[in-house]
Each structure stands twice: as structure tokens, then as C-alpha cells.
Design a protein around this motif. Structure first.
Motif, mmCIF file in Angstrom:
data_model
loop_
_atom_site.group_PDB
_atom_site.id
_atom_site.type_symbol
_atom_site.label_atom_id
_atom_site.label_comp_id
_atom_site.label_asym_id
_atom_site.label_seq_id
_atom_site.Cartn_x
_atom_site.Cartn_y
_atom_site.Cartn_z
ATOM 1 N N THR A 108 0.829 -1.212 0.000
ATOM 2 C CA THR A 108 0.000 0.000 0.000
ATOM 3 C C THR A 108 0.865 1.265 0.000
ATOM 4 O OG1 THR A 108 -0.194 -0.118 2.431
ATOM 5 C CG2 THR A 108 -1.956 -1.131 1.128
ATOM 6 N N ALA A 136 0.522 4.064 -2.815
ATOM 7 C CA ALA A 136 0.152 5.430 -2.421
ATOM 8 C C ALA A 136 1.124 6.478 -2.936
ATOM 9 C CB ALA A 136 0.053 5.521 -0.900
ATOM 10 N N SER A 185 -5.857 9.534 -3.362
ATOM 11 C CA SER A 185 -6.438 9.625 -2.018
ATOM 12 C C SER A 185 -6.952 8.272 -1.524
ATOM 13 C CB SER A 185 -7.572 10.649 -1.997
ATOM 14 O OG SER A 185 -8.600 10.289 -2.909
ATOM 15 N N VAL A 186 -7.477 7.456 -2.428
ATOM 16 C CA VAL A 186 -7.966 6.127 -2.041
ATOM 17 C C VAL A 186 -6.795 5.244 -1.603
ATOM 18 C CG1 VAL A 186 -9.108 4.040 -2.848
ATOM 19 C CG2 VAL A 186 -9.988 6.274 -3.531
ATOM 20 N N LYS A 187 -5.688 5.289 -2.350
ATOM 21 C CA LYS A 187 -4.515 4.490 -2.019
ATOM 22 C C LYS A 187 -3.891 4.949 -0.694
ATOM 23 C CE LYS A 187 -4.792 2.066 -5.776
ATOM 24 N NZ LYS A 187 -5.263 0.659 -5.703
ATOM 25 N N ILE A 188 -3.896 6.241 -0.472
ATOM 26 C CA ILE A 188 -3.357 6.767 0.788
ATOM 27 C C ILE A 188 -4.203 6.271 1.959
ATOM 28 C CG2 ILE A 188 -2.999 8.868 2.136
ATOM 29 C CD1 ILE A 188 -2.231 10.259 -0.502
ATOM 30 N N LYS A 189 -5.516 6.242 1.773
ATOM 31 C CA LYS A 189 -6.411 5.744 2.815
ATOM 32 C C LYS A 189 -6.139 4.268 3.092
ATOM 33 C CE LYS A 189 -11.317 5.640 4.073
ATOM 34 N NZ LYS A 189 -12.697 5.953 3.630
ATOM 35 N N GLU A 190 -5.898 3.501 2.038
ATOM 36 C CA GLU A 190 -5.588 2.076 2.198
ATOM 37 C C GLU A 190 -4.263 1.889 2.940
ATOM 38 O OE1 GLU A 190 -5.627 0.570 -1.757
ATOM 39 O OE2 GLU A 190 -7.830 0.417 -1.846
ATOM 40 N N ARG A 191 -3.290 2.757 2.644
ATOM 41 C CA ARG A 191 -2.004 2.671 3.336
ATOM 42 C C ARG A 191 -2.171 2.957 4.823
ATOM 43 N NH1 ARG A 191 1.602 7.524 2.505
ATOM 44 N NH2 ARG A 191 0.406 8.124 4.329
ATOM 45 N N LYS A 192 -2.936 3.980 5.146
ATOM 46 C CA LYS A 192 -3.152 4.327 6.553
ATOM 47 C C LYS A 192 -3.868 3.196 7.286
ATOM 48 C CE LYS A 192 -3.072 9.359 6.059
ATOM 49 N NZ LYS A 192 -3.848 10.626 6.168
ATOM 50 N N ALA A 193 -4.803 2.538 6.613
ATOM 51 C CA ALA A 193 -5.518 1.418 7.223
ATOM 52 C C ALA A 193 -4.556 0.254 7.481
ATOM 53 C CB ALA A 193 -6.662 0.969 6.321
#
Length: 208
Positions: A56, A60, A65-73
Motif C-alpha cells: 500500500t 500510495a 487519495s484512495v490508495k493513501i487511505k488504504e495505506r493508513k488502514a
């Protein structure tokens, strides 16, 4: 002595390294001599989380923004895995404080009054007693309670190539299962109650 929670503030790259370090330490730590208790993340779970953070993080890099959210998760999930291991170490340390000497977690800054270990000197590698083995010696270092010896095969600049081995002070440091006629890197650092000291410069050796 408590386990540092510095992993909670790490960026993705540092967290990837932390997950690998903690997973490797679990294989040698006496807290897990009877296996991994229910509710505690296994080394395999940590390594799976590491790969998810790695994937992720790379995805990212496009700033999607979707990939960044996946990385944070993925990072949040990884922290939960590390939390479970850290909590178990603290519980196990009530009956055996030595389990905290080598956990793979990045140590917190040394508190005042706790001596800092210096860099080990005199690391030397010799042919071991059997095929594909090596015998390792290092000069005595005041205050050391454990030695962490790491061995790498291949590119020494890649942290993932280094594999840890733990030895109590006074025990012979013998490494078996090395690839014959292939150059290996060796490095060592000591542990005291303040945590890990600095690594020695790598030394190369080709076992026969």
C-alpha cells in the motif's frame, strides 16, 4: 524496562522494518518457547502485515487519495499486531525480565543513568566445526548481557537479507546451515538493560 511504543509514530518505511525486526526476534525469544498464545499476533501475521504496508505504501506513491487511505488502514492494522506482541512481552516479563532484552522493537531513548554500550570490537569469523558452519568471536564488552549476531547472504545493503541469532554472554557463537563457498556478512551488537548498542562494522566470511 518497558517496550518502546515508537512504532506508533513511525512512517511506513520504518514500520516495515519494525515489523520484520519484531517477527525475527519472536523466533528466538524465550517468551514464545511454548508457542504463540491466543490473542497474540504470530511472526507470520506480522510479516503478512509488513507486506501489506509495503504494497500500500508503494501504491500510495501516486498520491491517489484512495490508495493513501488504504495505506493508513494497513499501518493501523500493523500497529495493532505490534501492540499485541508488546503487551504479551510485558506480561511475560513479570516472571522472566530477560524476555525484554531482545524483542526486536526499536528501543526508547536511554534514560539518564543507564549506560550506553559502545560499538563491539574485534569481530572475527572462523571456519566452524562442520560443513557450512562458522565460529564467531568478539572482544568482551563491559555490561553486555546478550549478543545479537546477524548473518547476511547476498547484498549486505538490504536489511531483509540479515538474519538474527541470539547468544547469552559466554556461550560459543556457532552458526550452522550456511551456504558453502558463498560469501556471508556478519555483524554483532550487544544488549544491556538500556537496550541495544551500535552494530559492529560488517565482516565477510566464506564458509567451507
Amino acid at each position: 524496562m518497558r517496550i518502546s511504543s515508537l512504532y506508533r509514530k513511525m512512517n511506513a518505511v520504518a514500520l516495515i522494518n519494525e515489523l520484520g525486526s519484531v517477527a525475527a526476534a519472536m523466533e528466538n525469544n524465550p517468551a514464545f518457547k511454548n508457542g504463540v498464545p491466543q490473542g497474540v499476533s504470530s511472526a507470520a501475521a506480522l510479516l503478512t502485515a509488513r507486506e501489506k504496508v509495503r504494497f500500500t505504501h508503494e501504491a500510495a506513491s501516486t498520491h491517489d487519495s484512495v490508495k493513501i487511505k488504504e495505506r493508513k488502514a494497513a499501518e493501523g492494522e500493523a500497529v495493532k499486531h505490534l501492540d499485541s506482541v508488546a503487551a504479551f512481552y510485558q506480561l511475560a516479563a513479570v516472571s522472566d525480565p530477560n524476555v525484554l532484552l531482545y524483542t526486536g522493537f526499536t528501543p526508547a531513548p536511554t534514560r539518564k543513568g543507564e549506560p550506553l554500550l559502545s560499538m563491539p570490537q574485534g569481530l572475527a569469523i572462523y571456519q566452524g566445526p562442520v560443513l557450512g558452519s562458522a565460529a564467531v568471536t568478539v572482544n568482551h564488552l563491559q555490561g553486555v548481557m546478550l549478543w545479537e549476531l546477524q548473518v547476511a547472504e547476498g547484498d549486505l545493503s538490504l536489511e531483509r537479507n540479515w538474519r538474527p541469532h541470539i547468544f547469552t554472554v559466554g556461550d560459543p557463537m556457532i552458526i550452522n546451515g550456511l551456504t558453502v563457498e558463498r560469501e556471508h556478512g556478519f555483524r554483532v551488537r550487544g544488549y544491556n538493560r538500556a537496550g541495544a548498542g551500535p552494530w559492529s562494522p560488517p565482516v565477510t566470511f566464506t564458509p567451507k
